[in-house]
Design a protein around this motif. Sequence first.
Motif, PDB file in Angstrom:
ATOM      1  N   ILE A 143     -18.952  51.344  11.308  1.00  0.00           N
ATOM      2  CA  ILE A 143     -19.538  52.184  10.254  1.00  0.00           C
ATOM      3  C   ILE A 143     -19.103  51.760   8.858  1.00  0.00           C
ATOM      4  O   ILE A 143     -19.642  52.267   7.874  1.00  0.00           O
ATOM      5  CB  ILE A 143     -19.199  53.677  10.482  1.00  0.00           C
ATOM      6  CG1 ILE A 143     -17.693  53.912  10.409  1.00  0.00           C
ATOM      7  CG2 ILE A 143     -19.760  54.146  11.819  1.00  0.00           C
ATOM      8  CD1 ILE A 143     -17.290  55.370  10.522  1.00  0.00           C
ATOM      9  N   TYR A 144     -18.141  50.821   8.774  1.00  0.00           N
ATOM     10  CA  TYR A 144     -17.763  50.275   7.470  1.00  0.00           C
ATOM     11  C   TYR A 144     -18.011  48.770   7.470  1.00  0.00           C
ATOM     12  O   TYR A 144     -18.062  48.128   8.512  1.00  0.00           O
ATOM     13  CB  TYR A 144     -16.285  50.572   7.158  1.00  0.00           C
ATOM     14  CG  TYR A 144     -15.990  52.040   7.048  1.00  0.00           C
ATOM     15  CD1 TYR A 144     -16.523  52.806   6.013  1.00  0.00           C
ATOM     16  CD2 TYR A 144     -15.174  52.674   7.984  1.00  0.00           C
ATOM     17  CE1 TYR A 144     -16.259  54.160   5.917  1.00  0.00           C
ATOM     18  CE2 TYR A 144     -14.903  54.030   7.898  1.00  0.00           C
ATOM     19  CZ  TYR A 144     -15.449  54.764   6.865  1.00  0.00           C
ATOM     20  OH  TYR A 144     -15.203  56.101   6.772  1.00  0.00           O
ATOM     21  N   ARG A 145     -18.151  48.202   6.282  1.00  0.00           N
ATOM     22  CA  ARG A 145     -18.411  46.771   6.136  1.00  0.00           C
ATOM     23  C   ARG A 145     -17.089  46.019   6.009  1.00  0.00           C
ATOM     24  O   ARG A 145     -16.205  46.431   5.245  1.00  0.00           O
ATOM     25  CB  ARG A 145     -19.289  46.509   4.909  1.00  0.00           C
ATOM     26  CG  ARG A 145     -20.680  47.121   5.035  1.00  0.00           C
ATOM     27  CD  ARG A 145     -21.416  47.099   3.700  1.00  0.00           C
ATOM     28  NE  ARG A 145     -22.766  47.660   3.821  1.00  0.00           N
ATOM     29  CZ  ARG A 145     -23.054  48.949   3.781  1.00  0.00           C
ATOM     30  NH1 ARG A 145     -22.057  49.839   3.628  1.00  0.00           N
ATOM     31  NH2 ARG A 145     -24.296  49.374   3.904  1.00  0.00           N
ATOM     32  N   HIS A 146     -16.968  44.922   6.728  1.00  0.00           N
ATOM     33  CA  HIS A 146     -15.728  44.138   6.729  1.00  0.00           C
ATOM     34  C   HIS A 146     -16.041  42.729   6.244  1.00  0.00           C
ATOM     35  O   HIS A 146     -16.735  41.965   6.917  1.00  0.00           O
ATOM     36  CB  HIS A 146     -15.126  44.107   8.132  1.00  0.00           C
ATOM     37  CG  HIS A 146     -14.820  45.475   8.674  1.00  0.00           C
ATOM     38  ND1 HIS A 146     -13.670  46.157   8.370  1.00  0.00           N
ATOM     39  CD2 HIS A 146     -15.554  46.305   9.464  1.00  0.00           C
ATOM     40  CE1 HIS A 146     -13.680  47.340   8.966  1.00  0.00           C
ATOM     41  NE2 HIS A 146     -14.818  47.455   9.632  1.00  0.00           N
ATOM     42  N   LEU A 167     -14.648  56.711  -0.711  1.00  0.00           N
ATOM     43  CA  LEU A 167     -15.932  56.884  -1.396  1.00  0.00           C
ATOM     44  C   LEU A 167     -17.050  57.332  -0.465  1.00  0.00           C
ATOM     45  O   LEU A 167     -18.183  57.533  -0.902  1.00  0.00           O
ATOM     46  CB  LEU A 167     -16.331  55.570  -2.089  1.00  0.00           C
ATOM     47  CG  LEU A 167     -15.407  55.087  -3.198  1.00  0.00           C
ATOM     48  CD1 LEU A 167     -15.911  53.774  -3.783  1.00  0.00           C
ATOM     49  CD2 LEU A 167     -15.293  56.146  -4.306  1.00  0.00           C
ATOM     50  N   GLY A 168     -16.729  57.496   0.800  1.00  0.00           N
ATOM     51  CA  GLY A 168     -17.731  57.939   1.768  1.00  0.00           C
ATOM     52  C   GLY A 168     -18.844  56.931   1.988  1.00  0.00           C
ATOM     53  O   GLY A 168     -20.012  57.317   2.139  1.00  0.00           O
ATOM     54  N   LEU A 169     -18.496  55.647   2.027  1.00  0.00           N
ATOM     55  CA  LEU A 169     -19.506  54.591   2.136  1.00  0.00           C
ATOM     56  C   LEU A 169     -19.788  54.211   3.593  1.00  0.00           C
ATOM     57  O   LEU A 169     -19.875  53.038   3.941  1.00  0.00           O
ATOM     58  CB  LEU A 169     -19.056  53.350   1.351  1.00  0.00           C
ATOM     59  CG  LEU A 169     -18.854  53.563  -0.149  1.00  0.00           C
ATOM     60  CD1 LEU A 169     -18.374  52.288  -0.822  1.00  0.00           C
ATOM     61  CD2 LEU A 169     -20.155  54.048  -0.793  1.00  0.00           C
ATOM     62  N   GLU A 170     -19.908  55.217   4.430  1.00  0.00           N
ATOM     63  CA  GLU A 170     -20.276  54.919   5.810  1.00  0.00           C
ATOM     64  C   GLU A 170     -21.730  54.432   5.864  1.00  0.00           C
ATOM     65  O   GLU A 170     -22.558  54.821   5.041  1.00  0.00           O
ATOM     66  CB  GLU A 170     -20.128  56.167   6.678  1.00  0.00           C
ATOM     67  CG  GLU A 170     -18.702  56.664   6.802  1.00  0.00           C
ATOM     68  CD  GLU A 170     -18.598  57.851   7.747  1.00  0.00           C
ATOM     69  OE1 GLU A 170     -19.600  58.126   8.439  1.00  0.00           O
ATOM     70  OE2 GLU A 170     -17.532  58.493   7.775  1.00  0.00           O
TER      71      GLU A 170
END
Length: 525
Positions: A143-146, A167-170
Amino acid sequence: MARLAFILLCHKDPEAIVEQAQRLTAAGDFMAIHFDARADPRDFRRIREALADNPNVAFARKRVKCGWGEWSLVAATLEAVRAAVAAFPEATHFYMLSGDCMPVKSADYAHAFLDAHDRDYIESFDFFASDWIKTGLRDERLIYRHVFNERRNKALFYAALDVQKRLGLERAIPADLQVMIGSQWWCLRRGTIEAILDFIARRPDVVRFFRTTWIPDETFFQTLVRHLIPETEIESRTLTFLMFSDYGMPVVFHDDHYDLLLSQDALFARKISPEAAGLTRRLGALYASGGREVVVSDEGRRLYAFLTQRGRIGRRAAPRFWETEGKLGHGRELLVVVCKKWHVARRLIARIEAATDIPCIDYLFNERSCPLPDLGGIETTLEKRHRHRRALLRMLFEYHEVERMAICLDPADFDLLEDLRGDTARTRVLEVACRFSDDDLVGHARRIGLAGPRTRPETLARLLPTIRNEIALEHERIRDTGAAQHVQLREGDPPEAAAARLAEFLGLGPDEALEIATTENLFAD
């Protein structure tokens, strides 16, 4: 007939790579090699030159700089897959390998196996519902970018993750995909590989998603195969035999593992030690041997668990707090018959129960089917019995309305026995020491899953001393505690000596004890 195209990702040891390619292609199979772009270019040139005349070897058109946990591993795999699809139209199956994999069956066996089983072999478990991930990041992988590598840039990796969380960037997973997870060592049919290549050409959004997931080599192919192929045509396992230690490290195989590896239900094994020259030589010769007659007993993982996962002396963990709170009660006496041969203990307590007023219960902590009264549900599973052991025994004392009761324990239950000895109730222990023939040990190994009906005699011959020593250790630990209320009854004791020990254990007169000691066929198998 099945013909394999091996997809080899490698980054070192050019001599071993050349040998592996020559060995596997000599049987008529193919290999596509991706050599890490980070590796020494001179090594790559040596591999190219050594295999230049081998028509069954192809190389990835583009070399990728690989990093553990990155999309680069999937990209490298796709480059090698594309090279294999283009170069080897005769290939029916595509098999992922690493440089430290070796065959554990012959090529003829592998081809016949794949001909007989028209399916894809790839571990694929539901990412969110399964417990495949044991430690570390889970949902965060997706759900997050790596974009940073956790091993090379740990600070940046976790800083980027923390910023996204704050920041809630899901992000959303592609709506039509059910993300799966499993081992990256797969064997896929040609039609499946072509379907995957066609799918990613049509769906750049899916590629973009996986490009910034963490450890995508455990999810990319696993997800797409389940998305594109009917479930009935997929077997969720790998044909490469591998194991991991309690610490998540791969188990390494050495020269003395040859027979073990051959008996596993797999076509290849990893990891083979670089120092295991004898094992490498024998397995290499095996692939070209042409043999198809193999006895598959598949006990490798159970053997490993038996030998390593039980822990050192002390058995890993202290009793939990809820196991030490309950008490059996002052004035009560628990008689514990400890015996490895359960049928012997059952005969003995049946005779004790018939000759005395002592209620006797056999292996209530070992067998779920042990007959017990309804105690409100605490008796229903072995897990509950162990978790609430003292409460269970206290309820049995109250159910039978007695102050003395006998139970049976396996000598492996040392921690449980020690816990009971620490209770306020008086605990007496009768250790029944039986003789064990090789046939007895074989039967024991089969009962506990260390061996099966098809386990090779040579494997059993090496296993039996370990089991014999394990049983001896269990008895030694019980005796070494030096407990005052400990009596030993040995198979072969004269009746008078056996009667004396039973009299001490049960508090009986000599005549009553002798009647029990002379129970017919007490130690018979």
